[in-house]
Design a protein around this motif. Structure first.
Motif, PDB file in Angstrom:
ATOM      1  N   ASN A  63       0.360  -1.009   0.255  1.00 13.11           N
ATOM      2  CA  ASN A  63       0.351  -0.740   0.501  1.00 13.11           C
ATOM      3  C   ASN A  63       0.908   1.400   0.142  1.00 13.11           C
ATOM      4  OD1 ASN A  63      -2.807  -1.284   0.087  1.00 13.11           O
ATOM      5  ND2 ASN A  63      -2.255  -1.407   2.555  1.00 13.11           N
ATOM      6  N   ARG A  64       1.490   0.875  -0.161  1.00 16.20           N
ATOM      7  CA  ARG A  64       2.840   3.025  -0.406  1.00 16.20           C
ATOM      8  C   ARG A  64       3.130   2.839  -1.958  1.00 16.20           C
ATOM      9  NH1 ARG A  64       8.080  -0.306   2.721  1.00 16.20           N
ATOM     10  NH2 ARG A  64       7.018  -1.766   1.734  1.00 16.20           N
ATOM     11  N   GLU A  65       3.647   3.717  -2.112  1.00 15.80           N
ATOM     12  CA  GLU A  65       3.572   4.805  -3.656  1.00 15.80           C
ATOM     13  C   GLU A  65       4.665   3.796  -4.174  1.00 15.80           C
ATOM     14  OE1 GLU A  65       5.208   8.578  -6.084  1.00 15.80           O
ATOM     15  OE2 GLU A  65       4.770   8.675  -3.531  1.00 15.80           O
ATOM     16  N   ARG A  66       3.976   3.580  -5.677  1.00 17.53           N
ATOM     17  CA  ARG A  66       5.061   3.127  -6.134  1.00 17.53           C
ATOM     18  C   ARG A  66       6.565   3.589  -6.654  1.00 17.53           C
ATOM     19  NH1 ARG A  66       3.542  -2.474  -8.365  1.00 17.53           N
ATOM     20  NH2 ARG A  66       4.432  -1.735 -10.209  1.00 17.53           N
ATOM     21  N   LYS A  67       7.814   3.175  -6.182  1.00 19.99           N
ATOM     22  CA  LYS A  67       9.277   4.094  -6.655  1.00 19.99           C
ATOM     23  C   LYS A  67       9.308   3.618  -8.176  1.00 19.99           C
ATOM     24  CE  LYS A  67       9.954   5.960  -3.066  1.00 19.99           C
ATOM     25  NZ  LYS A  67       9.734   7.209  -2.711  1.00 19.99           N
ATOM     26  N   LYS A  68       9.708   4.220  -8.742  1.00 22.54           N
ATOM     27  CA  LYS A  68       9.984   3.919  -9.973  1.00 22.54           C
ATOM     28  C   LYS A  68      11.441   3.495 -10.370  1.00 22.54           C
ATOM     29  CE  LYS A  68       8.696   6.570 -13.378  1.00 22.54           C
ATOM     30  NZ  LYS A  68       7.818   8.069 -14.430  1.00 22.54           N
ATOM     31  N   ALA A  98      13.177  -6.519 -15.630  1.00 20.39           N
ATOM     32  CA  ALA A  98      11.803  -5.281 -15.432  1.00 20.39           C
ATOM     33  C   ALA A  98      11.218  -6.301 -15.159  1.00 20.39           C
ATOM     34  CB  ALA A  98      11.908  -4.981 -17.241  1.00 20.39           C
ATOM     35  N   VAL A  99      10.781  -7.118 -15.715  1.00 17.88           N
ATOM     36  CA  VAL A  99       9.763  -8.358 -14.642  1.00 17.88           C
ATOM     37  C   VAL A  99       9.926  -8.245 -12.930  1.00 17.88           C
ATOM     38  CG1 VAL A  99       9.028 -10.819 -15.387  1.00 17.88           C
ATOM     39  CG2 VAL A  99       9.477  -9.555 -17.007  1.00 17.88           C
ATOM     40  N   THR A 100      10.913  -8.717 -13.031  1.00 19.15           N
ATOM     41  CA  THR A 100      11.607  -9.007 -11.652  1.00 19.15           C
ATOM     42  C   THR A 100      11.262  -7.553 -10.436  1.00 19.15           C
ATOM     43  OG1 THR A 100      13.244 -10.134 -11.801  1.00 19.15           O
ATOM     44  CG2 THR A 100      12.931  -9.051  -9.607  1.00 19.15           C
ATOM     45  N   ALA A 101      11.505  -5.834 -11.218  1.00 15.84           N
ATOM     46  CA  ALA A 101      11.248  -5.536 -10.301  1.00 15.84           C
ATOM     47  C   ALA A 101      10.132  -4.596 -10.772  1.00 15.84           C
ATOM     48  CB  ALA A 101      12.154  -3.739 -11.449  1.00 15.84           C
ATOM     49  N   ASP A 102       9.150  -5.240 -11.510  1.00 13.77           N
ATOM     50  CA  ASP A 102       7.652  -5.062 -11.550  1.00 13.77           C
ATOM     51  C   ASP A 102       6.869  -5.910 -10.717  1.00 13.77           C
ATOM     52  OD1 ASP A 102       5.303  -3.638 -12.366  1.00 13.77           O
ATOM     53  OD2 ASP A 102       4.961  -6.131 -13.328  1.00 13.77           O
ATOM     54  N   ILE A 103       7.038  -7.206 -10.862  1.00 11.01           N
ATOM     55  CA  ILE A 103       6.452  -8.169  -9.676  1.00 11.01           C
ATOM     56  C   ILE A 103       7.040  -7.194  -7.847  1.00 11.01           C
ATOM     57  CG2 ILE A 103       7.269 -10.477  -8.776  1.00 11.01           C
ATOM     58  CD1 ILE A 103       7.594 -11.588 -11.598  1.00 11.01           C
ATOM     59  N   LEU A 104       8.192  -7.040  -8.115  1.00 14.14           N
ATOM     60  CA  LEU A 104       8.646  -6.953  -6.183  1.00 14.14           C
ATOM     61  C   LEU A 104       7.845  -5.812  -6.128  1.00 14.14           C
ATOM     62  CD1 LEU A 104      12.822  -7.821  -5.728  1.00 14.14           C
ATOM     63  CD2 LEU A 104       9.821  -9.057  -5.710  1.00 14.14           C
ATOM     64  N   GLY A 105       6.910  -4.584  -6.501  1.00  7.65           N
ATOM     65  CA  GLY A 105       6.919  -3.436  -6.560  1.00  7.65           C
ATOM     66  C   GLY A 105       6.667  -1.929  -6.823  1.00  7.65           C
ATOM     67  N   ASN A 106       7.790  -2.634  -8.172  1.00 11.48           N
ATOM     68  CA  ASN A 106       8.075  -0.830  -8.551  1.00 11.48           C
ATOM     69  C   ASN A 106       7.210  -1.015  -9.797  1.00 11.48           C
ATOM     70  OD1 ASN A 106      10.850  -0.844  -6.929  1.00 11.48           O
ATOM     71  ND2 ASN A 106      11.092  -2.804  -7.727  1.00 11.48           N
ATOM     72  N   ASP A 107       7.226   0.465 -10.090  1.00 12.62           N
ATOM     73  CA  ASP A 107       6.965   1.009 -11.448  1.00 12.62           C
ATOM     74  C   ASP A 107       8.208   0.931 -12.458  1.00 12.62           C
ATOM     75  OD1 ASP A 107       5.357   2.288 -14.326  1.00 12.62           O
ATOM     76  OD2 ASP A 107       5.230   4.291 -12.535  1.00 12.62           O
ATOM     77  N   VAL A 108       7.651   0.279 -13.107  1.00 14.37           N
ATOM     78  CA  VAL A 108       9.265   0.511 -14.647  1.00 14.37           C
ATOM     79  C   VAL A 108       9.078   0.942 -15.781  1.00 14.37           C
ATOM     80  CG1 VAL A 108      10.665  -1.544 -16.137  1.00 14.37           C
ATOM     81  CG2 VAL A 108       9.217  -1.823 -13.199  1.00 14.37           C
ATOM     82  N   ASP A 109      10.454   1.360 -15.973  1.00 17.36           N
ATOM     83  CA  ASP A 109       9.744   2.414 -17.606  1.00 17.36           C
ATOM     84  C   ASP A 109      11.447   1.703 -18.457  1.00 17.36           C
ATOM     85  OD1 ASP A 109       9.639   3.513 -19.486  1.00 17.36           O
ATOM     86  OD2 ASP A 109      10.587   5.419 -18.391  1.00 17.36           O
ATOM     87  N   ARG A 110      10.653   1.081 -19.457  1.00 12.82           N
ATOM     88  CA  ARG A 110      12.033   0.589 -20.095  1.00 12.82           C
ATOM     89  C   ARG A 110      12.327   1.181 -21.265  1.00 12.82           C
ATOM     90  NH1 ARG A 110       7.954  -3.744 -18.166  1.00 12.82           N
ATOM     91  NH2 ARG A 110       8.756  -5.594 -18.678  1.00 12.82           N
ATOM     92  N   ILE A 111      13.700   1.535 -21.712  1.00  9.78           N
ATOM     93  CA  ILE A 111      14.414   2.214 -22.670  1.00  9.78           C
ATOM     94  C   ILE A 111      15.834   1.792 -23.295  1.00  9.78           C
ATOM     95  CG2 ILE A 111      15.465   5.014 -22.732  1.00  9.78           C
ATOM     96  CD1 ILE A 111      14.461   5.508 -20.504  1.00  9.78           C
ATOM     97  N   TYR A 112      14.782   1.029 -24.527  1.00  5.82           N
ATOM     98  CA  TYR A 112      15.987   0.154 -24.721  1.00  5.82           C
ATOM     99  C   TYR A 112      16.291   0.192 -26.125  1.00  5.82           C
ATOM    100  CZ  TYR A 112      13.178  -3.312 -22.015  1.00  5.82           C
ATOM    101  OH  TYR A 112      13.369  -4.282 -20.869  1.00  5.82           O
ATOM    102  N   ASP A 113      17.706   0.561 -26.243  1.00  4.95           N
ATOM    103  CA  ASP A 113      18.788   0.312 -27.995  1.00  4.95           C
ATOM    104  C   ASP A 113      18.848   1.625 -27.972  1.00  4.95           C
ATOM    105  OD1 ASP A 113      19.875   0.017 -29.904  1.00  4.95           O
ATOM    106  OD2 ASP A 113      18.334  -0.018 -30.960  1.00  4.95           O
ATOM    107  N   VAL A 114      19.655   2.475 -26.490  1.00  2.00           N
ATOM    108  CA  VAL A 114      20.333   3.804 -26.555  1.00  2.00           C
ATOM    109  C   VAL A 114      22.015   3.829 -26.303  1.00  2.00           C
ATOM    110  CG1 VAL A 114      18.065   4.926 -26.058  1.00  2.00           C
ATOM    111  CG2 VAL A 114      19.515   3.452 -24.400  1.00  2.00           C
ATOM    112  N   GLY A 115      21.969   3.125 -27.018  1.00  2.00           N
ATOM    113  CA  GLY A 115      23.755   2.609 -26.366  1.00  2.00           C
ATOM    114  C   GLY A 115      24.601   3.546 -27.137  1.00  2.00           C
TER     115      GLY A 115
END
Length: 252
Positions: A118-123, A141-158
């Protein structure tokens, strides 16, 4: 057994809904259940805030099924990493609500509580250098989401096209923790570390030609980073990065 499940049991004993003998029976396998081939740590969620996660690689599908069934009895969400499609099919025989994240190779059975308390989800921002790094990033990403985080995927920015990174910098800076996943020479972690004021968790991947040495070159580059605030986990260990990010967010 997690804190929520234990409190509920104690409240039921207090109210008379569950008698003492029944409660003792449920608690007899605390802190662990000896299954012969595995000793399942039922006490881990109470100690650390997160339940034991099953590392599926090297285990038979049947062993994974039985371990996850044991963990599911304690309430809350459970997961298995490095799992195959066959592992999932066998697990689903007794956990029909389980889901399989194929790219991440994760089996998850989500409990009533999604990890928020019931806490605010951190990003958490999960950033990859290339498309080839996505399987490791998806484990994070999937692990972070299951553990209660808000996940932002930012891919292919090398760094080979660093303008792509700068175009996403506002999103990266909005995160409470940044996970950077990179193979080849692993330079992206240092670049991101020099641009943000939040913890950066670097994940070297085994992606690259011969001198990448299965991720060792990227690992050593990250360990030698001149950017402050960058920590490094093991090669291809997206799970470990997401777990650490979740511990950081839970304490903030």
């Amino acid at each position: 057994m997690d804190d929520k499940h234990l409190r509920k049991l104690l409240e039921q004993v207090k109210s008379g809904e569950v008698d003492v003998e029944e409660a003792c029976e449920e608690l007899k396998d605390l802190p662990f259940k000896d299954m012969g081939f595995a000793s399942v740590d039922n006490h881990r969620a109470l100690r650390t805030g997160f339940p034991e996660v099953v590392f599926c690689q090297g285990k038979t599908s049947e062993q994974i099924r039985d371990i996850m069934a044991q963990l599911a009895g304690g309430g809350g969400s459970i997961m298995g990493t490095r799992a195959s499609r066959r592992d999932f099919d066998v697990v689903r025989e007794i956990l029909p609500d389980a889901v399989y994240f194929e790219t991440a190779r994760i089996i998850a059975a989500l409990g009533d509580d999604d990890g928020n308390d019931n806490r605010e989800r951190k990003k958490v921002a999960v950033v990859t250098a290339g498309t080839a790094d996505i399987p490791v990033a998806e484990e994070a990403a999937v692990t972070a989401d299951i553990l209660g985080n808000d996940v932002d995927r930012i891919y292919d920015v090398g760094v080979a096209g660093i303008h792509r990174l700068f175009a996403k910098l506002d999103r990266i800076r909005a995160a409470d923790v940044v996970i950077v996943v990179a193979g080849m020479e692993g330079a992206l972690a240092s670049v991101v570390g020099g641009l943000v004021d939040t913890p950066v968790i670097a994940v070297p991947t085994s992606i690259g030609y011969g001198s990448n040495l299965g991720g060792l070159s990227a690992l050593l580059s990250m360990l030698n980073s001149c950017a402050n605030g960058v920590g490094i986990v093991n090669i291809d260990n997206g799970f470990g990065a997401a777990y650490l990010a979740s511990v950081i967010n839970r304490k903030r």
